[in-house]
Motif scaffolding. Structure first.
Motif, PDB file in Angstrom:
ATOM      1  N   GLU A  81      30.391  27.546  21.409  1.00 32.65           N
ATOM      2  CA  GLU A  81      28.956  27.382  21.173  1.00 32.65           C
ATOM      3  C   GLU A  81      28.342  26.459  22.222  1.00 32.65           C
ATOM      4  N   ALA A  82      29.064  25.367  22.531  1.00 31.71           N
ATOM      5  CA  ALA A  82      28.553  24.435  23.544  1.00 31.71           C
ATOM      6  C   ALA A  82      28.479  25.113  24.911  1.00 31.71           C
ATOM      7  N   TYR A  83      29.507  25.904  25.238  1.00 36.53           N
ATOM      8  CA  TYR A  83      29.507  26.614  26.528  1.00 36.53           C
ATOM      9  C   TYR A  83      28.368  27.616  26.592  1.00 36.53           C
ATOM     10  N   ALA A  84      28.143  28.337  25.466  1.00 34.41           N
ATOM     11  CA  ALA A  84      27.046  29.307  25.436  1.00 34.41           C
ATOM     12  C   ALA A  84      25.697  28.611  25.602  1.00 34.41           C
ATOM     13  N   ALA A  85      25.565  27.441  24.942  1.00 33.55           N
ATOM     14  CA  ALA A  85      24.306  26.696  25.069  1.00 33.55           C
ATOM     15  C   ALA A  85      24.094  26.223  26.500  1.00 33.55           C
ATOM     16  N   VAL A  86      25.171  25.700  27.113  1.00 33.76           N
ATOM     17  CA  VAL A  86      25.061  25.239  28.504  1.00 33.76           C
ATOM     18  C   VAL A  86      24.764  26.412  29.434  1.00 33.76           C
ATOM     19  N   GLU A  87      25.442  27.530  29.193  1.00 34.80           N
ATOM     20  CA  GLU A  87      25.211  28.723  30.024  1.00 34.80           C
ATOM     21  C   GLU A  87      23.761  29.192  29.896  1.00 34.80           C
ATOM     22  N   GLY A  88      23.230  29.157  28.649  1.00 35.19           N
ATOM     23  CA  GLY A  88      21.838  29.543  28.447  1.00 35.19           C
ATOM     24  C   GLY A  88      20.882  28.608  29.171  1.00 35.19           C
ATOM     25  N   GLU A  89      21.168  27.298  29.108  1.00 38.74           N
ATOM     26  CA  GLU A  89      20.320  26.327  29.804  1.00 38.74           C
ATOM     27  C   GLU A  89      20.380  26.530  31.319  1.00 38.74           C
ATOM     28  N   VAL A  90      21.605  26.799  31.814  1.00 39.40           N
ATOM     29  CA  VAL A  90      21.753  27.030  33.256  1.00 39.40           C
ATOM     30  C   VAL A  90      20.979  28.280  33.680  1.00 39.40           C
ATOM     31  N   GLU A  91      21.092  29.350  32.868  1.00 37.32           N
ATOM     32  CA  GLU A  91      20.378  30.586  33.192  1.00 37.32           C
ATOM     33  C   GLU A  91      18.864  30.370  33.159  1.00 37.32           C
ATOM     34  N   GLU A  92      18.414  29.630  32.120  1.00 34.28           N
ATOM     35  CA  GLU A  92      16.981  29.346  32.015  1.00 34.28           C
ATOM     36  C   GLU A  92      16.503  28.510  33.194  1.00 34.28           C
ATOM     37  N   ARG A  93      17.315  27.496  33.550  1.00 34.03           N
ATOM     38  CA  ARG A  93      16.945  26.639  34.676  1.00 34.03           C
ATOM     39  C   ARG A  93      16.952  27.423  35.988  1.00 34.03           C
ATOM     40  N   THR A  94      17.935  28.329  36.116  1.00 38.40           N
ATOM     41  CA  THR A  94      17.997  29.164  37.325  1.00 38.40           C
ATOM     42  C   THR A  94      16.765  30.048  37.437  1.00 38.40           C
ATOM     43  N   THR A  95      16.349  30.613  36.276  1.00 35.27           N
ATOM     44  CA  THR A  95      15.146  31.447  36.267  1.00 35.27           C
ATOM     45  C   THR A  95      13.923  30.635  36.649  1.00 35.27           C
ATOM     46  N   GLU A  96      13.824  29.413  36.110  1.00 35.84           N
ATOM     47  CA  GLU A  96      12.698  28.549  36.438  1.00 35.84           C
ATOM     48  C   GLU A  96      12.684  28.208  37.929  1.00 35.84           C
ATOM     49  N   LEU A  97      13.862  27.893  38.466  1.00 37.87           N
ATOM     50  CA  LEU A  97      13.944  27.556  39.889  1.00 37.87           C
ATOM     51  C   LEU A  97      13.591  28.768  40.754  1.00 37.87           C
ATOM     52  N   ALA A  98      14.057  29.956  40.323  1.00 36.04           N
ATOM     53  CA  ALA A  98      13.731  31.168  41.074  1.00 36.04           C
ATOM     54  C   ALA A  98      12.227  31.421  41.062  1.00 36.04           C
ATOM     55  N   GLY A  99      11.607  31.196  39.876  1.00 32.56           N
ATOM     56  CA  GLY A  99      10.161  31.363  39.779  1.00 32.56           C
ATOM     57  C   GLY A  99       9.416  30.359  40.642  1.00 32.56           C
ATOM     58  N   ALA A 100       9.887  29.098  40.601  1.00 34.28           N
ATOM     59  CA  ALA A 100       9.252  28.065  41.425  1.00 34.28           C
ATOM     60  C   ALA A 100       9.416  28.363  42.906  1.00 34.28           C
ATOM     61  N   ASN A 101      10.623  28.839  43.281  1.00 30.68           N
ATOM     62  CA  ASN A 101      10.861  29.180  44.684  1.00 30.68           C
ATOM     63  C   ASN A 101       9.975  30.350  45.122  1.00 30.68           C
ATOM     64  N   LYS A 102       9.819  31.339  44.233  1.00 39.82           N
ATOM     65  CA  LYS A 102       8.960  32.480  44.543  1.00 39.82           C
ATOM     66  C   LYS A 102       7.514  32.034  44.713  1.00 39.82           C
TER      67      LYS A 102
END
Length: 238
Positions: A81-102
């Motif tokens: 569960e902790a790994y899934a939560a961290v993975e979700g946060e990483v994916e969300e953060r990656t999406t945010e960074l990709a959006g900011a970079n775009k």
């Protein structure tokens, strides 16, 4: 250390109790056992020992082992569960960074385009100030405008005797200066003159505001029609 000592004492007491219980049973059954063969006595002794040892094995081995397995499974589930939560946060953060970079890239491109347009306007202004001959200025201005806007081709049309006449072209080998264009074919020019504003069509093939057959024949997928205004009067369209 304290818990280990208690466990050792408990195990010792259980062993003593088992030994005493087995000895008592053997004494009680002594007369009956004397009539049995040694093999049968061994089997009875083994069965009795197994019955007496089972509670000990359950309390000292099986139960702690089951508890440890349950704890381990619970810990593994928590880790998942902790790994899934961290993975979700990483994916969300990656999406945010990709959006900011775009967005940053888009802003950089916009600034670059604005800079290019500003430089183009400065060049056009310089050309306009260098001579009062309209025909001499028109060609370079059209070339600068076409390049700065990223267009493939351009033309300048003037209204004469109810028709549009092509005065100058760039990148349109099939259209020669002096060619006549009907008001229906030049609907975009008509609309630019009526509104005295820039007319834009992003999808000319499907734009009902213009003559779609005309633009299909010419291969115009999109275009900008800008009125040429002098002292409030529309002279033509580029």
């Amino acid at each position: 250390m304290k818990s280990n000592s208690v466990a050792i004492r408990l195990l010792a007491w259980m062993v003593i109790m088992i030994f005493v219980a087995e000895l008592g049973v053997m004494v009680i059954l002594g007369q009956a056992l004397s009539t049995l063969t040694p093999l049968t006595v061994g089997l009875v002794d083994s069965a009795l020992l197994t019955v007496l040892l089972f509670p000990v094995l359950y309390l000292m081995v099986f139960r702690p082992m089951a508890s440890a397995i349950a704890v381990r499974e619970e810990a593994e589930e928590s880790l998942k569960e902790a790994y899934a939560a961290v993975e979700g946060e990483v994916e969300e953060r990656t999406t945010e960074l990709a959006g900011a970079n775009k967005q940053l890239k888009s802003e950089a491109e916009t600034r670059e385009q604005a800079q290019d347009l500003s430089e183009t306007l400065n060049r056009i202004d310089a050309r306009g100030s260098s001579t009062f001959d309209f025909n001499e200025v028109l060609g370079p201005v059209m070339a600068e405008s076409t390049e700065s806007l990223g267009c493939d081709a351009s033309s300048v049309l003037f209204r004469e005797n109810g028709h549009w006449v092509v005065s100058l072209t760039l990148g349109l080998p099939e259209t020669q200066p002096g060619a006549s264009v009907t008001p229906r074919e030049a609907k975009c020019a008509e609309k630019a003159i009526e509104s005295k504003e820039v007319f834009v069509s992003d999808d000319a093939f499907n734009d009902e505001r213009i003559d779609r057959d005309f633009v299909r024949r010419r291969g115009f997928r999109s275009f900008i029609a800008s009125p040429l205004i002098t002292r409030g009067n529309v002279m033509g369209v580029i």
